[in-house]
Design a protein around this motif. Structure first.
Motif: not given
Ligand code: FAD
Length: 482
Positions: A202-205, A459-466
């Protein structure tokens, strides 16, 4: 970002002097990727020393909306660990988390922190008469966390699979700072989704890998390393089939190297020598191994494989490494192709796969097609033929301006190669990941259903897109048209 000064003060206090810096000289080497294709800026570099510190700094980033770019050894090939130009992201280095917590020969497992360098794991396993069955040219700098994040491959995938196969358990910090603890391996576990597999590649995403439990194997008792000279890549394919039929589970690696790459390496390494006296259009580097206790007859097997191939006209010439030193020299030639090529000049690199049975035909057709379409370029393909994966590099015509060529003709070349690969039913990234290099191409050529699933998971795991913004997950079509 809400309040940069408040964030920086809290981060500095949290991690202390060893774990936090804004010194441009200390940060500079980590702001450009290995190939020198991407350069960026960062607000600061954090180097936490424990999972607790990773969790605390990620929580702080979430509170202040600070983007995070995770980084291991910075040996990645797709610009995944390089921040963008904005300078508002935190570079999160895992290199201080470099403890090998356990090497257990009985359970055939090791527990490593994310920042452990691959070569150090090989050495620690060897001390206990074990081995970790994944290796690659960047082993002196690639870290376990980076290898997991990119689902790295290398030269032993043929027998042992990619990083995905080696990971038995995983620990990761998620975007809100919570710790996903699946470090204890269970042979059977059917409690729904295999979430650790979701994080691999997942390359750190989706999360920051902090530790992993990895598979070990008993060390090998004997190996035979063979170098063969061939007329064509079609013959290399025939030799591969012959080796598979004759050597079975003893076949550990099968790499192909065209004449152009061997010449580049010999120019790059002044002490290196050509394995065969004669010149050949193609070369195959083959490794056969036998575990301790089952070593009988490996050299005889290697010799008969080569003499049968010679009689069948598949190979022009061949040799077997006479010592461990010579075997290492053969592998050094293979592992030095990337650095040798980097020294020559600009090239567009494509890490591609097609179904194994079609790869030789693909290379035979794609090389002249690309060179005819882009006059002055030379296309070369080398690498893991046994996995249906080659590194398909297109070298620039002489005298182009580095940087300008890649952004102009280079981009058109990559699109052309990716279109070809897609038509052949293959993948535009076999083992190096997507990073920032291929994100738009994945968006252009990927299956829309698969892309929608990826965006939903992100979107589910990183909703703020950080987590590692701008990498891997393509923008939604509506965002592209804005
Ligand atoms: C000479 C050479 C030969 C190579 N040969 C091969 C090969 O044959 N096969 C192959 O597959 N690769 C190969 N590589 C590529 C490279 O070694 C891999 O991509 C490696 O897996 C990256 O590890 P790293 O620690 O350097 O990660 P980095 O380059 O630092 O990061 C790579 C990606 O992983 C993310 N990341 C890093 N650490 C973490 C973490 N702890 N948690 C979450 N995300 C993280 C980064 O954000 C980035 O997206 C080669 C590299 C070199 C220099």
């Amino acid at each position: 970002m809400r309040d940069p000064d408040a964030f920086l003060a809290s981060a500095a206090e949290l991690l202390g002097e060893r774990g936090f810096t804004r010194d441009p000289d200390l940060m500079a080497p980590w702001l450009t990727d290995w190939r020198g294709r991407y350069a960026g800026n960062a607000l600061a570099m954090a180097s936490p020393a424990s999972t607790e510190e990773v969790s605390a700094i990620v929580r702080l980033c979430a509170r202040h909306r600070v983007p995070i770019v995770p980084q291991g050894g910075n040996s990645g090939m797709s610009g995944g660990a390089t921040p963008d130009d904005d300078g508002d992201a935190l570079l999160l280095s895992l290199r201080r988390m470099n403890a090998i917590r356990e090497v257990n020969a009985d359970s055939r497992q090791t527990v490593c922190e994310a920042g452990v360098i691959l070569q150090n794991l090989h050495d620690a396993a060897a001390d206990k008469q074990m081995r970790f069955p994944l290796t690659l040219g960047g082993k002196g700098s690639a870290t376990i966390g980076g290898l997991i994040a990119t689902n790295a491959g290398g030269t032993q995938v043929l027998r042992h699979g990619t990083m995905r196969t080696q990971v038995l358990g995983l620990e990761a910090v998620l975007a809100d700072g919570s710790v996903f603890d699946a470090l204890t391996p269970l042979k059977k576990d059917n409690r729904g989704f295999d979430l650790k597999q979701l994080l691999i590649g997942s390359e750190g995403t989706l999360g920051i890998v902090t530790a992993a439990t990895l598979r070990l194997l008993p060390e090998i008792g004997e190996r035979a390393v063979l170098w063969a000279g061939l007329r064509s890549i079609g013959d290399a394919r025939r030799l591969l089939l012959h080796c598979e039929a004759r050597a079975g589970n003893h076949l550990e690696g099968f790499e192909v190297i065209p004449a152009h790459c061997l010449t580049a390496v010999l120019d790059h390494l002044p002490d290196a020598r050509r394995p065969l006296a004669s010149e050949h259009a193609w070369h195959a580097l083959i490794e056969l191994v036998a575990e301790e206790g089952v070593t009988d007859g490996l050299s005889e097997l290697a010799e008969s494989i080569l003499s049968e191939a010679f009689e069948a006209g598949t190979i022009e010439d061949a040799t077997i490494a006479a010592s461990e030193t010579q075997a290492e020299q053969f592998w050094l030639l293979r592992d030095s192709i990337s650095p040798a090529e980097r020294a020559i000049g600009p090239a567009m690199q494509h890490d591609i796969s097609v179904p194994v049975a079609r790869m030789a035909d693909f290379v035979e057709q794609a090389v002249p097609e690309v060179e005819a379409r882009f006059p002055g370029t030379s296309a070369v393909a080398f690498g893991h033929l046994g996995d249906g994966n080659v590194h398909f590099h297109v070298l620039a015509p002489p005298n182009v301006v580095r940087g300008e060529w890649e952004d102009g003709e280079g981009k058109a070349i990559s699109a052309f190669v990716h279109d070809l690969v897609t038509r052949w039913g293959g993948s535009i990234s076999a083992e190096h990941g997507i990073g920032q290099m291929k994100r738009d191409e994945l968006g252009r050529l990927g299956d829309p259903v698969a892309l929608a699933m990826m965006r939903s998971i992100k979107q589910a795991l990183d909703p703020q897109g950080l987590l590692n913004p701008g990498k891997l997950v393509p923008l939604a079509p509506e965002a592209c048209s804005n």
